[in-house]
Design an enzyme around this catalytic site. Structure first.
Site, PDB file in Angstrom:
ATOM      1  CD1 TRP A 237      -3.498  -0.908   0.626  1.00  0.00           C
ATOM      2  CD2 TRP A 237      -1.500  -2.710   1.856  1.00  0.00           C
ATOM      3  NE1 TRP A 237      -3.586  -2.367   0.967  1.00  0.00           N
ATOM      4  CE2 TRP A 237      -2.901  -3.550   1.550  1.00  0.00           C
ATOM      5  CE3 TRP A 237      -0.296  -2.834   2.673  1.00  0.00           C
ATOM      6  CZ2 TRP A 237      -2.789  -4.457   1.861  1.00  0.00           C
ATOM      7  CZ3 TRP A 237      -0.987  -4.451   3.080  1.00  0.00           C
ATOM      8  CH2 TRP A 237      -1.565  -4.961   2.905  1.00  0.00           C
ATOM      9  CG  ASP A 238       3.640   4.624  -1.079  1.00  0.00           C
ATOM     10  OD1 ASP A 238       5.196   4.447  -0.294  1.00  0.00           O
ATOM     11  OD2 ASP A 238       3.908   5.340  -1.333  1.00  0.00           O
ATOM     12  CE1 TYR A 239      -1.114   3.447   3.580  1.00  0.00           C
ATOM     13  CE2 TYR A 239      -1.618   1.323   4.668  1.00  0.00           C
ATOM     14  CZ  TYR A 239      -2.505   2.504   3.323  1.00  0.00           C
ATOM     15  OH  TYR A 239      -3.808   2.270   3.720  1.00  0.00           O
TER      16      TYR A 239
END
Lengths: 700, 143
Positions: free
Chosen positions: A365-367
């Site tokens: 999630w591109d976290y």
């Protein structure tokens, strides 16, 4: 038409190439684009043979660990990164009278014809009689703190091609030498990491290169990196110096290819620039530079956020990002899966991890952890505990024991959605929640949260919402059907991080509420190309389309907005600011941050002075005077709030977007507040080269 | 409310055979424009609203869209009932909006602001439509 359309020309040439090559070789199996690493291009730094782990030169204590009352000597003011200043001249009573003391123009902005990739994000530092800062393109200046007059300027000649996702330089580092005596050149130095992967040290008094550091004052960080196009890897955050070791991280452009350049973290001697160690995730136990003809392991998680150094424990806390190719974890090694989107505490003597804490398991999630962690003495029951506050894009704020990485406040592993049609890439069944801290986030989205100006555009967004896959936080990616990510990859808390007032035990954070709408596609059908491919078209980057080369997929990511009106599809607020009492972990105050004045449908400013809560990038500052300063918002304003109750005391419209963390200092008895109004290309705020500095009027 | 409904049904019945009126004065042209506007705005509501309903979403949009288009068509035919039908839909939108988002100002904005502005326009057409209806009635009597 006078000019040739380059895209059309490329397409035509590409077609002819394809025709010529048809039936000869299979379509490009791997990148054929070989270029000299950009750092070497820019500075002609000679290559040297492989070096094994080294010993660091003994260091003296740095001013960042005990800043002088008037100073702001480090990016986060102190090595603990508290963004707290003991200055008291500006108070809630008089903040309303703040006026501009001076404006300094850095001279760095897009030239005519250049696509705007600017987002300076700079926080100056102030030591003694100097205000030191970098321009968005890495030139370094010393300014007079009272007037903004340039004392010296050191130009470094970074090229436009070296700009990665954004031309950003978050700050420079002040370093006091242990070997050069006081009064001599390079006793006090300014250290900077550059977009083109050079590390430079210059004399703080004169701006002259420190010849004893590396090759005439510079070292090339491209050594051992292997093949990379300009702008693929770059430094935008100030590297911490911990017990004499400069610890260097770098960003790797998102979403390009699985075998992107390495995310290796390295240590260098702050005196000499000599290589000390490398922490290369897929070469565990080997802390040397790679042998001739080899390179650091490719595609490993990179860290692009400012790191935090801990001299007492001899650790550096590395906010880790993801392996290359954010949205697909099917090709990651077990070593990568352990460290991606984690906080890793590295021993600065050896480069070995002492502990790690993961904020997201198998992150697609591109976290990545974008926030600089903050060191605090946690007010525990049996006295203070050395703690690390780790804000995240998810809005979960973890509080860890710095000695062993164990959570001080409870962390729960909770079940999350696992249903996905990306069959070869199963999701983690649980994710960690920091349940002892208030969440910097809002509840999951529902259809009735969709927004617009009228029932028609609102309906359009409701339809988008229903068409997408959405099962709440951690909705797993899907192929050929959009899915909604909320919180989005802009946070929660992003690189602006948080501020902590130890006297009152108050933590202040500004954060985002911006969902993301994305879709995994089968790449071949879309013609998406990575940055190191000759047919790559500029304009991609961390956001938007991603080739995810070397994988079966491509990615199309966008803010969850109405593409016709350019309004976000979810209802406001899109940005918030929160104060938390760390003694009780209760929210003291919280409200939307930023007005609607510079935002509106079709990007037309409404000039409405209504607080709507806008997306924001850039951190807060707290002062002992009881004032919180924050820019960050897309209304292009600098705001001052009463730290006690969050009431807005004052604001001013900046010449560009204030996407930077402000800072404050005192000089000759007067308190100043400075913010870089550089704008941010992705936030669509106006670009400018102005550092704006405020103070109270003289008669007060 | 019941009375109004009966009124609408009655007017619909009465106008069933009537054709579109021919605008002559500026006010009649304006009324015609409002009617066309209702149809134009109602169409996307019905089209997207149908898909939304099929995906399990809110039924409001398909219902409101249908009412608005019907209102527009009736107004084109010179019937007061068209205006009343729109106003009825607008009136019912309020409790729906409050049920969905409560008293959240930003949440109410897309649901109520535009429809209310249009309601003002529609109210202004009522005297014109009344006049048209009278003429139509008189013509019928003569016939």
């Amino acid at each position: 038409m006078a000019t040739v359309n380059p895209a059309a020309a490329t397409a035509l040439c590409g077609f002819m190439l394809l025709s010529a090559a048809a039936g000869m070789v299979p379509a490009r199996a791997q990148s054929t684009y070989k270029v000299a690493p950009p750092g070497v291009n820019a500075a002609n730094i000679p290559g040297e043979p492989r070096v094994g782990p080294g010993e660091v030169t003994a260091a003296v204590e740095q001013i960042g660990s005990h800043p002088a009352h008037d100073d702001w000597p480090a990016y986060g003011r102190d090595t603990a990164a508290t963004r707290f200043s003991p200055l008291e001249q500006i108070t809630p009573q008089n903040a309303g009278q703040l006026t501009r003391a001076f404006v300094y123009h850095t001279g760095s902005k897009p030239a005519p014809g250049q696509a705007n990739k600017w987002a300076a994000e700079t926080t100056p530092i102030k030591v003694g009689d100097g205000l030191y800062m970098c321009t968005a393109m890495n030139d370094i200046v010393k300014l007079e703190p009272a007037t903004g007059k340039e004392v010296w300027r050191h130009n470094v000649g970074v090229k436009y091609a070296s700009i990665p996702y954004a031309a950003a330089c978050k700050g420079v580092v002040y370093y006091t030498s242990s070997t050069v005596p006081e009064g001599q050149l390079c006793h006090n130095r300014i250290l900077e990491g550059m977009l083109d992967m050079r590390l430079i040290e210059i004399d703080a008094d004169t701006g002259k290169s420190c010849e004893g550091f590396g090759d005439h004052g510079q070292i090339s960080l491209m050594k051992g990196m292997g093949e990379a196009a300009p702008g693929f890897v770059s430094m935008t955050a100030p590297p911490p110096i911990v017990n004499g070791a400069i610890v260097v991280n770098h960003q790797v452009l998102n979403g390009q290819r699985r075998w992107a350049p390495s995310g290796v973290i390295r240590g260098y001697d702050a005196e000499t620039g000599k290589f000390l160690w490398a922490w290369d995730v897929n070469r565990p136990g080997d802390h040397s530079e790679p042998a001739e003809g080899q390179h650091y392991s490719r595609g490993t998680p990179n860290s692009w956020a400012p790191m935090t150094g801990d001299d007492a424990l001899g650790l550096v806390y590395v906010p880790m990002g993801n392996s290359a190719v954010n949205y697909y974890s099917g090709m990651r090694s077990p070593e990568e899966n352990r460290v991606s989107s984690a906080i890793v505490a590295l021993d600065v003597k050896t480069g070995s991890p002492r502990w790690m804490f993961q904020t997201v398991h198998k992150d697609v999630w591109d976290y990545d952890v974008g926030s600089q962690p903050t060191m605090i003495d946690f007010p525990g029951q049996d006295g203070p505990v050395p703690a690390l506050v780790v804000p995240t894009k998810r809005g979960q704020t973890f509080v860890l024991d710095r000695r062993d990485g164990k959570p001080i406040l409870p962390v729960e592993e909770r079940p999350v959605p696992v249903e996905t049609d990306v069959k070869d890439d199963p999701r983690s069944p649980t994710q960690p929640w920091s349940v002892g801290m208030p969440r910097l986030g809002l509840p999951d989205l529902k259809e009735s949260d969709m927004w617009g100006m009228s029932p028609i555009d609102q309906l359009f967004c409701r339809l988008q919402f229903r068409r997408a896959k959405y099962e709440g936080e951690f909705t797993a990616p899907s192929v050929d059907r959009p899915w909604i990510e909320f919180p989005g990859y802009n946070g929660g808390s992003d690189w602006g991080s948080v501020a902590y007032d130890a006297r009152r035990g108050v933590l202040v954070a500004n954060w985002n509420v911006t969902p993301v709408y994305q879709i995994l596609t089968r790449r071949k059908a879309d013609g998406l190309m990575p940055v190191d491919d000759p047919s790559f078209k500029a304009g991609g980057g961390a956001e938007g389309k991603g080739a995810l080369a070397d994988t079966p997929y491509g990615i199309m990511a966008s803010p969850f907005w109405n593409r016709y009106t350019r309004l976000l599809c979810s209802k406001p607020p899109y940005g918030m600011i929160t104060a938390i009492d760390m003694h009780t972990r209760k929210v003291l105050w919280q409200h939307p941050l930023g007005s609607a004045r510079a935002n509106g449908p079709w990007r037309i400013p409404t000039y409405l002075p209504l607080t709507i809560g806008t997306p924001n990038n850039g951190g807060p500052v707290i002062t002992a005077g009881g004032v919180v300063f924050v820019g960050a918002t897309t209304d292009n304003m600098l705001h001052a709030f009463d730290a006690a109750n969050g009431k807005e005391l004052w604001n001013d419209v900046l010449p560009g977007g204030g996407q930077a963390t402000p800072m404050t200092y005192e000089y000759k008895g007067k308190q100043y507040v400075a913010i870089m109004a550089g704008g941010h290309h992705f936030m669509r705020t106006p670009v400018s080269d102005a550092l704006v500095v405020y103070a109270l009027p003289d008669n007060k | 409310m019941r009375h109004t409904m009966l009124g609408v049904v009655f007017l619909l019945e009465r106008d069933r055979m009537a054709g579109l009126y021919r605008p002559r004065r500026a006010s009649e042209w304006a009324t015609c424009a409002v009617a066309v506007l209702l149809i134009v705005l109602g169409l996307p509501l019905v089209i997207m609203g149908t898909e939304l309903a099929l995906l399990g979403g809110s039924l409001y949009y398909i219902l409101a869209g249908t009412a608005i288009i019907a209102g527009g068509i009736l107004m084109l035919r010179g019937s007061v009932a068209g205006a009343l039908l729109y106003l009825l839909a607008w009136l019912l939108t309020w409790p729906w909006a409050l049920w969905e988002v409560g008293f959240d100002g930003w949440g109410l904005l897309p649901r109520l602001l535009g429809p209310t502005l249009i309601a003002v326009l529609v109210v202004l057409t009522i005297p014109v439509l009344r006049h048209l209806q009278k003429i139509a009635m008189a013509e019928k009597d003569i016939a």
